[in-house]
Design a protein around this motif. Sequence first.
Motif, PDB file in Angstrom:
ATOM      1  N   ASN A 174       0.825  -1.298   0.160  1.00 14.23           N
ATOM      2  CA  ASN A 174       0.092   0.212   0.054  1.00 14.23           C
ATOM      3  C   ASN A 174       0.932   1.295  -0.089  1.00 14.23           C
ATOM      4  OD1 ASN A 174      -1.448   2.095   0.748  1.00 14.23           O
ATOM      5  ND2 ASN A 174      -3.198   0.937   1.536  1.00 14.23           N
ATOM      6  N   GLY A 175       1.016   1.933  -1.314  1.00 17.19           N
ATOM      7  CA  GLY A 175       1.787   3.055  -1.527  1.00 17.19           C
ATOM      8  C   GLY A 175       1.446   4.297  -0.508  1.00 17.19           C
ATOM      9  N   GLU A 176       0.256   4.430   0.062  1.00 20.85           N
ATOM     10  CA  GLU A 176      -0.133   5.421   0.958  1.00 20.85           C
ATOM     11  C   GLU A 176       0.603   5.163   2.557  1.00 20.85           C
ATOM     12  OE1 GLU A 176      -4.192   5.820   1.049  1.00 20.85           O
ATOM     13  OE2 GLU A 176      -4.577   6.279  -1.288  1.00 20.85           O
ATOM     14  N   LYS A 177       0.603   3.882   2.881  1.00 17.44           N
ATOM     15  CA  LYS A 177       1.196   3.902   4.096  1.00 17.44           C
ATOM     16  C   LYS A 177       2.891   3.321   4.248  1.00 17.44           C
ATOM     17  CE  LYS A 177      -3.222   2.085   5.601  1.00 17.44           C
ATOM     18  NZ  LYS A 177      -4.066   2.336   4.186  1.00 17.44           N
ATOM     19  N   ASN A 178       3.341   2.823   2.999  1.00 18.74           N
ATOM     20  CA  ASN A 178       4.444   2.573   3.101  1.00 18.74           C
ATOM     21  C   ASN A 178       5.136   2.963   1.584  1.00 18.74           C
ATOM     22  OD1 ASN A 178       4.886   0.634   5.465  1.00 18.74           O
ATOM     23  ND2 ASN A 178       3.295  -0.092   4.152  1.00 18.74           N
ATOM     24  N   TYR A 179       6.236   3.627   1.572  1.00 20.24           N
ATOM     25  CA  TYR A 179       6.713   4.417   0.370  1.00 20.24           C
ATOM     26  C   TYR A 179       8.292   4.674   0.530  1.00 20.24           C
ATOM     27  CZ  TYR A 179       5.629   8.800   2.516  1.00 20.24           C
ATOM     28  OH  TYR A 179       5.553   9.735   3.427  1.00 20.24           O
ATOM     29  N   ILE A 180       9.014   4.813  -0.913  1.00 19.26           N
ATOM     30  CA  ILE A 180      10.336   5.119  -0.895  1.00 19.26           C
ATOM     31  C   ILE A 180      10.418   6.429  -1.589  1.00 19.26           C
ATOM     32  CG2 ILE A 180      12.736   4.506  -1.762  1.00 19.26           C
ATOM     33  CD1 ILE A 180      11.815   1.536  -1.345  1.00 19.26           C
ATOM     34  N   ARG A 208      11.805  -9.520   2.908  1.00 24.59           N
ATOM     35  CA  ARG A 208      11.044 -10.883   2.701  1.00 24.59           C
ATOM     36  C   ARG A 208       9.677 -11.014   2.078  1.00 24.59           C
ATOM     37  NH1 ARG A 208      10.019 -14.855   7.924  1.00 24.59           N
ATOM     38  NH2 ARG A 208       9.125 -16.509   6.923  1.00 24.59           N
ATOM     39  N   TYR A 209       8.950 -10.129   2.499  1.00 22.87           N
ATOM     40  CA  TYR A 209       7.564  -9.972   1.984  1.00 22.87           C
ATOM     41  C   TYR A 209       7.350  -8.970   0.655  1.00 22.87           C
ATOM     42  CZ  TYR A 209       6.384 -12.810   6.204  1.00 22.87           C
ATOM     43  OH  TYR A 209       6.632 -13.748   7.085  1.00 22.87           O
ATOM     44  N   TYR A 210       8.343  -8.308   0.610  1.00 27.95           N
ATOM     45  CA  TYR A 210       8.032  -7.196  -0.731  1.00 27.95           C
ATOM     46  C   TYR A 210       9.263  -7.053  -1.362  1.00 27.95           C
ATOM     47  CZ  TYR A 210       5.960  -3.123  -3.106  1.00 27.95           C
ATOM     48  OH  TYR A 210       5.572  -2.514  -4.202  1.00 27.95           O
ATOM     49  N   PRO A 211      10.067  -8.258  -1.643  1.00 24.03           N
ATOM     50  CA  PRO A 211      11.584  -8.000  -2.503  1.00 24.03           C
ATOM     51  C   PRO A 211      11.578  -7.194  -3.602  1.00 24.03           C
ATOM     52  CG  PRO A 211      10.235  -9.979  -2.696  1.00 24.03           C
ATOM     53  CD  PRO A 211       9.520  -9.319  -1.714  1.00 24.03           C
ATOM     54  N   ASP A 212      10.172  -7.170  -4.299  1.00 23.88           N
ATOM     55  CA  ASP A 212      10.389  -6.274  -5.560  1.00 23.88           C
ATOM     56  C   ASP A 212       9.934  -4.704  -5.702  1.00 23.88           C
ATOM     57  OD1 ASP A 212       7.837  -7.164  -5.039  1.00 23.88           O
ATOM     58  OD2 ASP A 212       7.075  -7.489  -6.979  1.00 23.88           O
ATOM     59  N   MET A 213       9.911  -4.202  -4.464  1.00 27.33           N
ATOM     60  CA  MET A 213       9.578  -2.863  -4.022  1.00 27.33           C
ATOM     61  C   MET A 213      10.510  -2.296  -4.648  1.00 27.33           C
ATOM     62  SD  MET A 213       9.148  -0.798  -0.388  1.00 27.33           S
ATOM     63  CE  MET A 213       7.862   0.514  -0.348  1.00 27.33           C
ATOM     64  N   GLN A 214      10.000  -1.290  -5.597  1.00 27.50           N
ATOM     65  CA  GLN A 214      11.049  -0.218  -6.415  1.00 27.50           C
ATOM     66  C   GLN A 214      11.775   0.610  -5.487  1.00 27.50           C
ATOM     67  OE1 GLN A 214       9.063   1.753  -9.428  1.00 27.50           O
ATOM     68  NE2 GLN A 214      11.065   2.615 -10.525  1.00 27.50           N
ATOM     69  N   GLY A 215      13.229   0.472  -5.866  1.00 30.86           N
ATOM     70  CA  GLY A 215      13.941   1.329  -5.012  1.00 30.86           C
ATOM     71  C   GLY A 215      14.490   0.709  -3.918  1.00 30.86           C
ATOM     72  N   LEU A 216      13.962  -0.582  -3.151  1.00 32.82           N
ATOM     73  CA  LEU A 216      14.329  -1.383  -1.944  1.00 32.82           C
ATOM     74  C   LEU A 216      15.895  -1.195  -1.932  1.00 32.82           C
ATOM     75  CD1 LEU A 216      12.963  -2.102   0.664  1.00 32.82           C
ATOM     76  CD2 LEU A 216      12.912  -4.053  -0.213  1.00 32.82           C
TER      77      LEU A 216
END
Length: 235
Positions: A174-180, A208-216
Amino acid sequence: MRYIITITIFLLSVTAYADNLTIYTELLDRYVKNGLVDYDGLKRNESLLDDYLDSVKTTVPDDLPRNDQLALYINAYNACTMKLILKHYPVKSIKDIGGLFKSPWDIEFCRVGCAPMTLDEIEHEIIRPTFKDNRIHFAVNCASMGCPKLLDEPYRGETIDVQLDMVTKRFLRNGEKNYIEGSRLYASRIFDWYDEDFPNGTLAFFRRYYPDMQGLSMVDKVKNADYDWSLNKAD
């Protein structure tokens, strides 16, 4: 005779647990849409919620398998939270409930297996220390827009591992609650409030649970995102 009485009590408890899942399924199907609650509609049919909570009172958690116990406590917590809102409805935020010396989470009104308890006791004295699964933070619902969305189906012992994975991944994405932004990950305050439940750190949990998050892969610092305490009310 004692053996027969014990078996009878056990069967009654298991039956009550099955009944409460049926009632809770109907309640969620009617009044929860996209994780938000139709409190106006539920208030008009509050007896359905009361029926569910009555069935929880007659369920003995220790009579259930471990996964069913966890499902029972999560479902009960979320239903009790809805009941607390309805008792004070209309309110703009759950934080409007209570007083100077007692938060809404310190009000003793929940009953699971006939034991009176508060929301804090269910979460912090039973669920967290007993089951030691940090994914539960994305399953229990605080009736606020900032918290993870309320699942529109009951948690069940036989599927709870899959369900916990699902709600965890849904919340992280959820990009409103977690973002880079740049090299900073702005994560929900849940990770700060319960940092002891994430001993490897917030970043490790996201990997572990969102490895493909852009910019992580470029993140070198974690900051707190804003938390919205307004009521999780469906329009």
